[in-house]
Write a protein that holds these residues in place. Structure first.
Motif, PDB file in Angstrom:
ATOM      1  N   PHE A 436      23.905  68.410  -2.630  1.00  0.00           N
ATOM      2  CA  PHE A 436      22.950  68.852  -3.652  1.00  0.00           C
ATOM      3  C   PHE A 436      21.699  69.364  -2.936  1.00  0.00           C
ATOM      4  N   ARG A 437      21.692  70.659  -2.634  1.00  0.00           N
ATOM      5  CA  ARG A 437      20.568  71.224  -1.888  1.00  0.00           C
ATOM      6  C   ARG A 437      19.381  71.475  -2.816  1.00  0.00           C
ATOM      7  N   LYS A 438      18.204  71.326  -2.260  1.00  0.00           N
ATOM      8  CA  LYS A 438      16.975  71.301  -3.049  1.00  0.00           C
ATOM      9  C   LYS A 438      16.132  72.543  -2.748  1.00  0.00           C
ATOM     10  N   TYR A 439      15.599  73.161  -3.831  1.00  0.00           N
ATOM     11  CA  TYR A 439      14.786  74.374  -3.693  1.00  0.00           C
ATOM     12  C   TYR A 439      13.529  74.225  -4.545  1.00  0.00           C
ATOM     13  N   ARG A 440      12.371  74.547  -3.973  1.00  0.00           N
ATOM     14  CA  ARG A 440      11.097  74.406  -4.693  1.00  0.00           C
ATOM     15  C   ARG A 440      10.924  75.577  -5.659  1.00  0.00           C
ATOM     16  N   ILE A 441      10.708  75.266  -6.953  1.00  0.00           N
ATOM     17  CA  ILE A 441      10.613  76.338  -7.961  1.00  0.00           C
ATOM     18  C   ILE A 441       9.369  76.238  -8.838  1.00  0.00           C
ATOM     19  N   LEU A 442       8.532  75.212  -8.654  1.00  0.00           N
ATOM     20  CA  LEU A 442       7.389  75.020  -9.554  1.00  0.00           C
ATOM     21  C   LEU A 442       6.485  76.255  -9.662  1.00  0.00           C
ATOM     22  N   PRO A 443       6.207  76.982  -8.564  1.00  0.00           N
ATOM     23  CA  PRO A 443       5.311  78.143  -8.688  1.00  0.00           C
ATOM     24  C   PRO A 443       5.815  79.222  -9.649  1.00  0.00           C
ATOM     25  N   TYR A 444       7.094  79.215  -9.958  1.00  0.00           N
ATOM     26  CA  TYR A 444       7.673  80.279 -10.782  1.00  0.00           C
ATOM     27  C   TYR A 444       7.934  79.832 -12.225  1.00  0.00           C
ATOM     28  N   ILE A 445       7.567  78.585 -12.529  1.00  0.00           N
ATOM     29  CA  ILE A 445       7.823  78.032 -13.860  1.00  0.00           C
ATOM     30  C   ILE A 445       6.610  78.277 -14.753  1.00  0.00           C
ATOM     31  N   ARG A 446       6.869  78.517 -16.030  1.00  0.00           N
ATOM     32  CA  ARG A 446       5.786  78.772 -16.983  1.00  0.00           C
ATOM     33  C   ARG A 446       5.941  77.851 -18.192  1.00  0.00           C
ATOM     34  N   ARG A 447       4.868  77.747 -18.942  1.00  0.00           N
ATOM     35  CA  ARG A 447       4.936  76.996 -20.197  1.00  0.00           C
ATOM     36  C   ARG A 447       5.758  77.793 -21.204  1.00  0.00           C
ATOM     37  N   GLY A 448       6.625  77.088 -21.948  1.00  0.00           N
ATOM     38  CA  GLY A 448       7.494  77.757 -22.911  1.00  0.00           C
ATOM     39  C   GLY A 448       8.897  77.911 -22.366  1.00  0.00           C
ATOM     40  N   SER A 449       9.572  78.996 -22.768  1.00  0.00           N
ATOM     41  CA  SER A 449      10.956  79.229 -22.353  1.00  0.00           C
ATOM     42  C   SER A 449      11.019  79.724 -20.914  1.00  0.00           C
ATOM     43  N   ASN A 450      11.990  79.187 -20.171  1.00  0.00           N
ATOM     44  CA  ASN A 450      12.204  79.582 -18.781  1.00  0.00           C
ATOM     45  C   ASN A 450      13.665  79.966 -18.589  1.00  0.00           C
ATOM     46  N   GLU A 451      13.875  80.871 -17.628  1.00  0.00           N
ATOM     47  CA  GLU A 451      15.229  81.361 -17.372  1.00  0.00           C
ATOM     48  C   GLU A 451      15.462  81.441 -15.869  1.00  0.00           C
ATOM     49  N   ILE A 452      16.563  80.853 -15.431  1.00  0.00           N
ATOM     50  CA  ILE A 452      16.954  80.915 -14.019  1.00  0.00           C
ATOM     51  C   ILE A 452      18.326  81.569 -13.937  1.00  0.00           C
ATOM     52  N   ILE A 453      18.428  82.629 -13.140  1.00  0.00           N
ATOM     53  CA  ILE A 453      19.718  83.288 -12.903  1.00  0.00           C
ATOM     54  C   ILE A 453      20.094  83.070 -11.441  1.00  0.00           C
TER      55      ILE A 453
END
Length: 671
Positions: A436-453
């Motif tokens: 289970f590899r870990k990747y930092r994503i907090l800087p790209y997250i916003r309030r409301g709906s989020n989408e990761i592709i």
């Protein structure tokens, strides 16, 4: 019993059932080097580092190791031999119809269970072994090193000639033979007058009456009663070790406690061996009418070991001294209750197990369960590029969450698009399992709906396709297949809470369910009751600590004088079974005890002070709410296998239902 929520207490319960029935070498299932891909669904749990309580596992292992060694000491003291009707089953079976054999087997199993319920310890007598090693000596039926005072015939259709001759010799030498079922009609498949002779010399009897008979026949019969009736849920094993006997008592009831009266013949000194603590404690017995009696509290799923030897000093005054030493002191009970402050927690988690997908530059397909995509791609029988689109909602400002990572079973570099920003994310360690590899994503997250592709190159070797789609492929080949690429759920991890907008419905076996309307918010400050799952920890699989203050009044109101606690009394802290794999109690910063199983109480007198006392619990969650199965229509299951995670009917049960549910099913985690 399987599944990620199978606790050390339940493992101990299973172990004790095996141990009390004669097993004394344990081979545990299983320790997975990795739970990558389908491994996490292959008859969980994995009892290894993926568990939050892995470092505490030694307590369980030490317990069963000590018990296993103890139950190999000396020889079994069972005095009853129950003949096994295997030869009758062979005679019944015609190679086609199994019904009569199954019915015969069920009758035998029921008889054996009833004997154990009535505390008639017995061994199974295999007629082939008896033929080779059986003999009569000193009025006993001897097989190898074991000696029996009584032989029981169950329902039997046929019996061996050698067995009948030994039984006749046994009766002639004062032995006792009882028939509690249909008497055999044949000797080795044919009629024989020896059967008539044996029939005249045995006693036909029912099991209930047999208990009373055996109390007079056996050298050391055991009685375990509550309110005058035998407690059928408590079984025992007795062993002889020189002049000492080892008695192992087990409460097989998962939900019931008993206050039992143990009775054994003679005047005996009884010492309890506390397996978990590796310590001994002398017991206070009652003597009279050449019987030793001992009152014992048996908690649910609890096992106890006692050392029994003949009492040397039988003077009445010594008995009074003994009573004084072990007289129960007055106690004050502190009950658990109220709210808890969340002190600390491992990273929380949110399993994203549904996504839409597209193959290559094709159209986006509707959302499906992520692991179903694996099967869809395998049917392509070729390498493909696949995009997976996950969605989630954040209902707070992201900077308040401190950290958020994506954990995925992918390569060192992850090609992703988060809220329209194309990224190549660098691995920054692993979480839960090394795959289970870990990747930092907090800087790209916003309030409301989020989408990761996520963009993944899906590839399998030729061998994979040959095994999956070839002809005349053995199941063993499929079972050992290793995939090059596996499509799995991904996980959000960090300092946040996961809640459901529409609430939860509670069900059996600690179960609760909800729809898919999850949202991410900040962690709660305060937790209540026995269910933290619904309070922000839906998918939690780590450890957390909670605190609560308890006030000990330093005044005796009846006299108005300040005293040191309450002189001469002990404080007992009592609480309900935690909904956790294990729990550690600290009071005023000091370790009190770790609890994996009942009893759920302890003496805390020496840890208390006048005034405010801080009670802190460290709770260990299972992987159940993280890894599922989340979507089985029956909610929390007693047995979990790969099909439990899909809509595929299992091959193990006569169940052709579509077992899939769009609801999410969890179990309670809490205090």
């Amino acid at each position: 019993m399987t599944g990620w929520d199978c606790s050390p207490e339940e493992l101990k319960w299973i172990t004790q059932w095996q141990y009390v029935n004669g097993v004394n070498r344990m081979c545990q299932h299983l320790q997975s080097y990795s739970i990558r891909g389908c491994r996490k669904r292959d008859f969980p749990p994995s009892l290894f580092y993926q568990q939050s309580w892995w470092e505490e596992y030694k307590i369980f292992c030490d317990y069963i190791a000590r018990l296993g060694v103890l139950l190999t000491e000396g020889l079994s003291a069972a005095e009853v031999l129950l003949l096994h009707p295997m030869h009758s089953a062979w005679m019944l079976y015609d190679g086609k119809e199994e019904g009569p054999v199954v019915e015969f087997g069920n009758k035998f199993e029921s008889l054996s269970q009833t004997l154990s319920d009535y505390h008639i310890e017995h061994h199974y007598g295999d007629e082939d072994i008896i033929k080779k090693y059986g003999k009569i000596g000193n009025g006993k039926f001897i097989v190898g090193q074991c000696e029996y005072r009584t032989v029981i015939l169950p329902d039997m259709l046929c019996i061996e000639d050698s067995t009948v001759k030994l039984l006749l010799q046994f009766v002639e030498n004062g032995g006792h033979v009882f028939s509690v079922g249909s008497f055999p009609k044949y000797i080795q498949g044919g009629k024989n007058s020896l059967l008539d002779e044996l029939y005249q010399k045995i006693e036909k009897i029912d099991v209930v009456s047999l208990k009373e008979k055996l109390w007079k026949i056996l050298e050391f019969p055991i009685s375990v009663t509550e309110n005058g009736s035998e407690v059928v849920n408590i079984h025992y094993q007795l062993r002889k070790c020189g002049e000492m006997k080892i008695l192992y008592l087990v409460n097989l009831n998962r939900n019931g406690n008993y206050s039992i009266l143990l009775q054994c013949p003679g005047e005996n000194e009884i010492t309890e061996y506390k397996v978990e603590e590796d310590a001994k404690q002398k017991c206070c017995c009652i003597y009279g009418d050449k019987v030793t009696k001992l009152q014992i509290k048996m908690n649910e799923m609890e096992g106890k070991v006692f050392f029994i030897k003949e009492r040397e000093n039988k003077k009445d005054e010594d008995l009074e001294d003994n009573k004084e030493i072990y007289r129960e002191k007055e106690t004050i009970v502190l009950e658990q209750g109220g709210s808890w402050k969340l002190d600390w927690a491992d990273w929380n988690s949110y399993t994203l197990d549904r996504c839409s997908y597209r193959i290559g530059d094709g159209e986006w397909k509707d959302e499906v369960n992520t692991i179903q995509i694996m099967e869809i791609l395998l049917k392509q029988k070729r390498p493909v590029n696949v995009s997976l689109k996950y969605k989630f909602v954040v209902e707070t400002e992201p900077q308040l969450l401190e950290e958020m990572f994506l954990a995925a079973e992918t390569g060192k570099e992850l090609h992703a698009e988060i809220n329209g920003v194309k990224l190549e994310l660098e691995e920054c360690g692993w979480w839960k399992d090394k795959s289970f590899r870990k990747y930092r994503i907090l800087p790209y997250i916003r309030r409301g709906s989020n989408e990761i592709i996520l963009n993944i190159d899906f590839y399998q070797s030729k061998k994979v396709y040959d095994v999956l789609f070839g002809e005349n492929v053995l199941e063993t080949e499929i079972n050992k297949l290793t995939y090059n690429t596996e499509i799995e759920s991904v996980y959000l991890i960090g300092k946040f809470g996961v809640y459901n907008r529409n609430g939860f419905t509670y069900a059996w076996r600690k179960g609760l369910s909800c729809d898919s309307q999850f949202v991410i918010r900040q962690l709660p400050d305060t937790l209540y009751g026995d269910d933290f799952t619904s309070q922000g920890f839906c998918f939690f699989a780590g450890r957390l600590r909670i605190k609560q203050n308890i006030f000990i009044c330093p005044w005796d109101d009846s006299r108005g004088v300040k005293i040191e606690k309450i002189a001469g009394k002990r404080y007992i802290y009592r609480f309900n079974r935690p909904n956790a794999m294990t729990a550690i109690l600290y009071i005023n910063g000091k370790l009190v005890k770790q609890f994996m199983w009942a009893p759920f109480e302890c003496d805390v007198t020496d840890y208390l002070k006048d005034g405010v006392n801080e009670f802190m619990w460290e709770l260990f969650a299972s992987n159940r709410n993280l890894l599922g199965p989340h979507h089985h229509i029956d909610g929390e299951l007693y047995a979990v296998w790969p099909a439990s995670f899909t809509d595929t009917p299992t091959v193990f049960l006569a169940d052709d239902r579509n077992v899939w549910s769009d609801l999410y099913h969890f179990v309670k985690f809490g205090m």
